[in-house]
Design a protein around this motif. Structure first.
Motif, mmCIF file in Angstrom:
data_model
loop_
_atom_site.group_PDB
_atom_site.id
_atom_site.type_symbol
_atom_site.label_atom_id
_atom_site.label_comp_id
_atom_site.label_asym_id
_atom_site.label_seq_id
_atom_site.Cartn_x
_atom_site.Cartn_y
_atom_site.Cartn_z
ATOM 1 N N UNK A 124 0.843 -1.184 0.000
ATOM 2 C CA UNK A 124 0.000 0.000 0.000
ATOM 3 C C UNK A 124 0.877 1.232 0.000
ATOM 4 N N UNK A 125 0.421 2.254 -0.703
ATOM 5 C CA UNK A 125 1.228 3.460 -0.800
ATOM 6 C C UNK A 125 1.134 4.251 0.503
ATOM 7 N N UNK A 126 2.269 4.562 1.055
ATOM 8 C CA UNK A 126 2.318 5.341 2.290
ATOM 9 C C UNK A 126 2.487 6.816 1.983
ATOM 10 N N UNK A 127 3.241 7.111 0.955
ATOM 11 C CA UNK A 127 3.414 8.492 0.521
ATOM 12 C C UNK A 127 3.779 8.497 -0.951
ATOM 13 N N UNK A 128 3.072 9.324 -1.712
ATOM 14 C CA UNK A 128 3.243 9.298 -3.160
ATOM 15 C C UNK A 128 4.438 10.100 -3.624
ATOM 16 N N UNK A 129 4.865 11.096 -2.833
ATOM 17 C CA UNK A 129 6.003 11.918 -3.250
ATOM 18 C C UNK A 129 6.837 12.337 -2.046
ATOM 19 N N UNK A 130 8.029 11.783 -1.980
ATOM 20 C CA UNK A 130 9.022 12.245 -1.007
ATOM 21 C C UNK A 130 10.056 13.039 -1.789
ATOM 22 N N UNK A 131 10.095 14.335 -1.565
ATOM 23 C CA UNK A 131 11.061 15.215 -2.230
ATOM 24 C C UNK A 131 12.036 15.710 -1.158
ATOM 25 N N UNK A 132 13.188 15.083 -1.093
ATOM 26 C CA UNK A 132 14.119 15.395 -0.013
ATOM 27 C C UNK A 132 14.629 16.826 -0.063
ATOM 28 N N UNK A 133 14.846 17.369 -1.258
ATOM 29 C CA UNK A 133 15.319 18.750 -1.363
ATOM 30 C C UNK A 133 14.282 19.714 -0.787
ATOM 31 N N UNK A 134 13.011 19.464 -1.115
ATOM 32 C CA UNK A 134 11.953 20.323 -0.597
ATOM 33 C C UNK A 134 11.829 20.171 0.914
ATOM 34 N N UNK A 135 11.950 18.946 1.410
ATOM 35 C CA UNK A 135 11.821 18.704 2.846
ATOM 36 C C UNK A 135 12.973 19.313 3.631
ATOM 37 N N UNK A 136 14.132 19.392 2.995
ATOM 38 C CA UNK A 136 15.298 19.978 3.663
ATOM 39 C C UNK A 136 15.353 21.491 3.508
ATOM 40 N N UNK A 137 14.380 22.048 2.800
ATOM 41 C CA UNK A 137 14.323 23.502 2.585
ATOM 42 C C UNK A 137 15.633 24.032 2.014
ATOM 43 N N UNK A 138 16.203 23.270 1.100
ATOM 44 C CA UNK A 138 17.419 23.714 0.439
ATOM 45 C C UNK A 138 18.682 23.555 1.258
ATOM 46 N N UNK A 139 18.573 22.959 2.445
ATOM 47 C CA UNK A 139 19.747 22.768 3.301
ATOM 48 C C UNK A 139 20.295 21.359 3.076
ATOM 49 N N UNK A 140 21.375 21.273 2.368
ATOM 50 C CA UNK A 140 21.932 19.983 2.006
ATOM 51 C C UNK A 140 22.453 19.257 3.242
ATOM 52 N N UNK A 141 22.388 17.926 3.208
ATOM 53 C CA UNK A 141 22.896 17.059 4.278
ATOM 54 C C UNK A 141 22.236 17.375 5.620
ATOM 55 N N UNK A 142 20.919 17.515 5.589
ATOM 56 C CA UNK A 142 20.148 17.772 6.809
ATOM 57 C C UNK A 142 19.305 16.544 7.122
ATOM 58 N N UNK A 143 19.470 15.915 8.284
ATOM 59 C CA UNK A 143 18.706 14.705 8.614
ATOM 60 C C UNK A 143 17.208 14.970 8.740
ATOM 61 N N UNK A 144 16.426 13.983 8.334
ATOM 62 C CA UNK A 144 14.977 14.037 8.423
ATOM 63 C C UNK A 144 14.467 12.689 8.909
ATOM 64 N N UNK A 145 13.341 12.700 9.608
ATOM 65 C CA UNK A 145 12.667 11.438 9.944
ATOM 66 C C UNK A 145 11.197 11.568 9.606
ATOM 67 N N UNK A 146 10.604 10.452 9.186
ATOM 68 C CA UNK A 146 9.161 10.368 9.013
ATOM 69 C C UNK A 146 8.703 9.016 9.521
ATOM 70 N N UNK A 147 7.571 9.029 10.217
ATOM 71 C CA UNK A 147 7.020 7.815 10.805
ATOM 72 C C UNK A 147 5.733 7.427 10.088
ATOM 73 N N UNK A 148 5.583 6.150 9.841
ATOM 74 C CA UNK A 148 4.373 5.609 9.230
ATOM 75 C C UNK A 148 3.853 4.510 10.152
ATOM 76 N N UNK A 149 2.531 4.490 10.343
ATOM 77 C CA UNK A 149 1.927 3.508 11.237
ATOM 78 C C UNK A 149 1.143 2.503 10.406
ATOM 79 N N UNK A 150 1.360 1.228 10.670
ATOM 80 C CA UNK A 150 0.686 0.183 9.902
ATOM 81 C C UNK A 150 0.194 -0.912 10.841
ATOM 82 N N UNK A 151 -0.913 -1.478 10.501
ATOM 83 C CA UNK A 151 -1.480 -2.582 11.270
ATOM 84 C C UNK A 151 -1.366 -3.862 10.442
ATOM 85 N N UNK A 152 -0.813 -4.913 11.023
ATOM 86 C CA UNK A 152 -0.693 -6.203 10.343
ATOM 87 C C UNK A 152 -1.583 -7.209 11.063
ATOM 88 N N UNK A 153 -2.625 -7.642 10.378
ATOM 89 C CA UNK A 153 -3.523 -8.645 10.937
ATOM 90 C C UNK A 153 -3.082 -10.036 10.512
#
Length: 877
Positions: free
Chosen positions: A349-378
């Protein structure tokens, strides 16, 4: 199958407005490390001071402090595994809480090894913290056996407690009267999950290319849930030990290679002229080393369009999981948005359709980022695999690529008070493997992708390091061999426990596998023991007589016929080696007689028991005498003699029997030593015969031991005698360096002995890694010949590896170089050397072997002279 699993996904964005919420990282001053069962504690390999647990036990405790009978060399340090505390009734620890507003990071250590007067295989426990049940019916022994680990570490992230003490209650479970623990760590943790409570949403996707509609929503508070760490991996990088972790949390970050589906992607390291800037992200979230490496899809756009970069993890069903991605873009030269854009999938299942690291870093190169996704496994269909994938997105993106720097997976209770999962079993994992074999595409696969182009290649040597650390050998087999259909000539396996001897032979239709009937020839060549005789020989399988444990089951020391010592191998019904392996061992060894093959005396098959009886090897396995702290330290001369003996046994299997016999599980624990230190190859349960070797191989399902397994065999599932040669090459380096074939606690390049030794050999610094006990005691020319032989055994392609005969004669030549440093050789050897004048090495014994092999086959007594190896003529038996 995965469409039946309810997947709930959402991400948590990290923004600068949360910066004030970050708690300061705590250090060791707020940490508590308890060496359970120890009087004085001690210091571990990471320079942590461990205290005795005695003063934290509740009053009136009747527990017992004890020490292991011996420590395995792969155990990372003496503390906390030098002692253990055993309980026979409910007992509690009360640990002081220094900060009632912070989360608690709790680690529990278990070392299920033999202890005096205690049988850890019968230990089952429940463990709770307050009202939260962390473990139920937990068996450290079963878990370690199933996951191929020597020790178990369970890690939890607990919510803050209002009490000044943390109560840890340990109780023997059910009918078990025994519980034990080796160590406890308690660390005040900073706020790892910051930000507002996320809204958990479910997505659907028809083709894997477009995000689906939101079908349900609910709010979940990650902060208010207790969690269990399932996996923490440094993607594309090497193992990060606890002492190098950030924030005083002493976390271990493992190599991701074992989890990479199909062995795809490439590891990339940041250049030295770049600097990591944490900016809005607190530095304790992950150490710098996580963000300084990544796994990339590569830089071939046409290739990247046609596959997903995927990891596969084994998890407990019926739980919710937080999947944390760590990203840090250091590979994009441009600072423009839309330079590197990709999609994220979890279980198809798609969790995110577009991860744009440059946009997420606001133009700051080599800047760490984290994103959390929650999933249920039955658990609607017994599925317990968590698939994580990334794939390029955005038609106008500069790079058709996707990267990941780190992954963490946490189990949360999902609204319940229990985090306890089931004990893993190898049989369950293999059932999953068999189910997955019939599938055609992994989750998240694109519908327009060419099915025939998706080959699965796993590099065993680098992958297996994490296997030992995480115990995911079965998962690796599942994902690497998934969708590989068995060919007409492939073997099938069974764990059936139907009788195979006497008047109750089973057939293929009953067992689900091939014929499981022992031939009359095999039965007549060895002795049949009654179960009563076996029980008498082992004192009813008394645990004090256990001398080893293998894939088939426990091995007992026994006595038959009054005074004859024997080794008795008893099958384990939960083992993956069942009827087929039992039959193979009998069929093989009943017809083989050689000085350097272990002798099968007889067998027993009665009352659902399967037992094999062998000659007793008083000095145990080769491995036991190689590593520091074990038995007798072998001299170099002894090691050469043992290597030559084992090579003679394997050479006989390949060339001296009626058919070519491929051992398929050559390793140091399958080379036994008798009272005269004569080496004998053992354990033929996985062996294969090649009655029709005109194709040069036998097509078969991959079996063997990680660290020793031929990568070419693993890739192609085509077994040849050169697969044994590869495994034997690993043994040669193991003998030289006195270290295990796999050690996940070392850096990435050193995890696999085969990789590490080859790298040192090619750099010319092999002497730096040999056993310190051997320094200055090996003739340089001998070492050169030995190392060259081992190196050739580990050639990538089997066709480039020497035969076992060539290996044998090179080792015998190395022995002569050691015994005759001045180059003096026997007259007979000098004469024989004249046979091949074109040989590059005028003293090569390979030439002699080729010219005298026919002469050797005329000698049928199985004896050997001082130098030359001889095989047994099968016609003379």
């Amino acid at each position: 199958m995965l469409t039946e699993i309810r997947i709930l996904l959402l991400f948590i964005c990290v923004s600068s407005s949360w910066r004030v919420l970050h708690a300061a990282a705590t250090g060791d001053k707020n940490s508590l490390f308890l060496a359970c069962g120890s009087q004085n504690g001690g210091t571990d390999g990471d320079n942590r001071k461990w205290d005795s647990d005695t003063k934290y036990l509740v009053s009136g405790d009747k527990s017992v402090m004890t020490q292991p009978q011996s420590n395995d060399p792969s155990v990372p340090s003496v503390v906390p595994y030098a002692n253990a505390r055993f309980f026979q009734s409910e007992t509690s620890y009360n640990l002081p809480v220094t900060n009632q507003t912070s989360r608690i990071l709790l680690r529990l250590h278990f070392y299920p090894t033999p202890y005096p007067n205690f049988n850890v295989s019968n230990s089952y426990l429940s463990l709770s913290v307050g009202k939260v049940e962390l473990l139920s019916n937990f068996s450290a022994y079963i878990t370690a056996q199933a996951l191929s680990q020597n020790y178990i570490i369970k890690e939890y992230l607990l919510t803050p407690v209002s009490s000044p003490t943390l109560e840890i209650k340990i109780t023997p479970f059910g009918n078990s009267s025994l519980a034990f623990i080796s160590g406890i760590e308690m660390i005040n943790s900073p706020d790892l999950f910051f930000g507002p409570d996320p809204v958990m949403a479910g997505f659907s996707s028809n083709d894997g290319a477009n995000s689906g509609d939101v079908v349900s929503q609910q709010t979940i508070s990650v902060k208010e849930n207790n969690m269990e760490l399932m996996y923490r991996v440094n993607v594309g990088g090497q193992f990060i030990p606890p002492k190098n972790d950030s924030g005083g949390l002493m976390r271990s970050w493992y190599d991701d290679t074992p989890f990479v589906y199909g062995g795809s992607g490439v590891g990339i390291a940041m250049t030295s002229n770049m600097t990591i800037r944490y900016d809005d992200l607190p530095s304790y979230v992950a150490p710098l080393a996580v963000y300084q490496t990544c796994r990339s899809m590569g830089f071939e756009s046409n290739v990247n369009k046609n596959y997903n970069l995927t990891w596969v993890f084994n998890v407990d069903a019926n739980f919710t999981y937080v999947v944390r991605f760590h990203w840090c873009d250091f590979i994009v030269d441009s600072m423009k948005i839309n330079s590197l854009v990709f999609k994220v999938y979890i279980n198809g299942q798609i969790a995110e359709s577009e991860i744009d690291l440059v946009a997420m870093e606001h133009g700051k190169k080599a800047t760490p980022l984290v994103r959390d996704y929650v999933t249920r496994v039955d658990d609607k269909k017994g599925d317990n695999l968590l698939w994580i994938s990334v794939h390029p997105a955005g038609a106008s993106a500069t790079l058709v690529n996707a990267i990941v720097n780190g992954l963490e997976i946490f189990k949360i209770g999902g609204g319940t008070t229990s985090l306890a999962g089931k004990n893993p079993t190898m049989s369950d994992l293999m059932k999953k493997y068999q189910e997955e074999q019939s599938k055609q595409e992994p989750p998240g696969k694109f519908a327009d992708q060419d099915k025939s182009s998706n080959s699965n290649t796993v590099i065993i040597s680098s992958a297996a390091g994490g296997v030992a650390a995480f115990g995911v050998a079965a998962v690796l087999v599942i994902v690497a061999l998934k969708r590989k259909k068995r060919s007409a000539g492939a073997e099938s396996s069974t764990n059936s426990w139907l009788p195979i001897y006497g008047n109750s032979h089973t057939s293929a239709s009953k067992s689900g596998g091939g014929s499981t009937t022992i031939s009359s020839d095999a039965a007549s060549n060895c002795r049949y023991f009654s179960l009563a005789e076996i029980k008498q020989a082992t004192k009813n399988f008394d645990e004090s007589n256990v001398i080893g444990v293998g894939g088939f089951g426990k091995v007992y020391k026994g006595v038959i016929d009054g005074d004859t010592k024997v080794a008795i191998k008893r099958s384990n019904p939960s083992s993956e080696q069942g009827v087929n392996e039992f039959q193979t061992e009998i069929e093989m060894l009943s017809k083989l007689r050689h000085r350097h093959l272990v002798s099968l005396i007889g067998f027993c098959e009665e009352n659902r028991e399967m037992v094999l009886v062998y000659d007793y090897m008083s000095h145990g396995t080769l491995r036991e005498h190689l590593y520091k702290g074990n038995k007798t330290i072998l001299s170099w001369k002894q090691r050469l003699d043992i290597c030559i003996g084992a090579a003679r046994g394997l050479h006989y299997l390949h060339t001296g029997a009626k058919y070519t016999i491929i051992h398929r599980d050559v390793k140091s624990t399958n080379i036994l030593l008798n009272d005269k230190w004569v080496a004998k190859v053992s354990d033929f349960g996985l062996s294969k015969t090649g009655p029709n070797m005109n194709q040069g191989h036998v097509t078969t399902v991959v079996k063997g031991s990680f660290g020793y397994l031929d990568p070419e065999y693993f890739r192609r599932q085509q077994l040849t005698e050169k697969s044994d040669v590869y495994s034997y090459g690993v043994v040669l380096f193991e003998v030289l360096c006195a270290r295990p074939a796999l050690n996940p606690n070392l850096s990435k390049e050193q995890v696999s002995l085969a990789d590490w030794a080859l790298a040192c050999q090619r750099k010319g610094n092999l002497e730096d890694i040999i056993d310190p006990q051997l320094k200055g005691k090996i003739n340089p020319e001998c070492l050169k010949k030995f190392a060259e032989t081992a190196e050739k055994c580990l050639a990538d392609n089997g066709i480039n590896r020497p035969s076992m005969g060539d290996v044998l004669w090179n080792l015998e030549y190395a022995l002569q170089l050691q015994e005759n440093p001045d180059g003096v050789i026997s007259t007979s050897e000098a004469t024989t050397n004249q046979v091949d004048h074109n040989n590059d090495d005028p003293h090569s014994l390979i030439a002699m072997h080729r010219s005298t092999l026919s002469l050797e086959s005329e000698n049928a007594d199985g004896n050997t002279d001082d130098v030359f190896s001889q095989i047994v003529n099968p016609a003379g038996r």
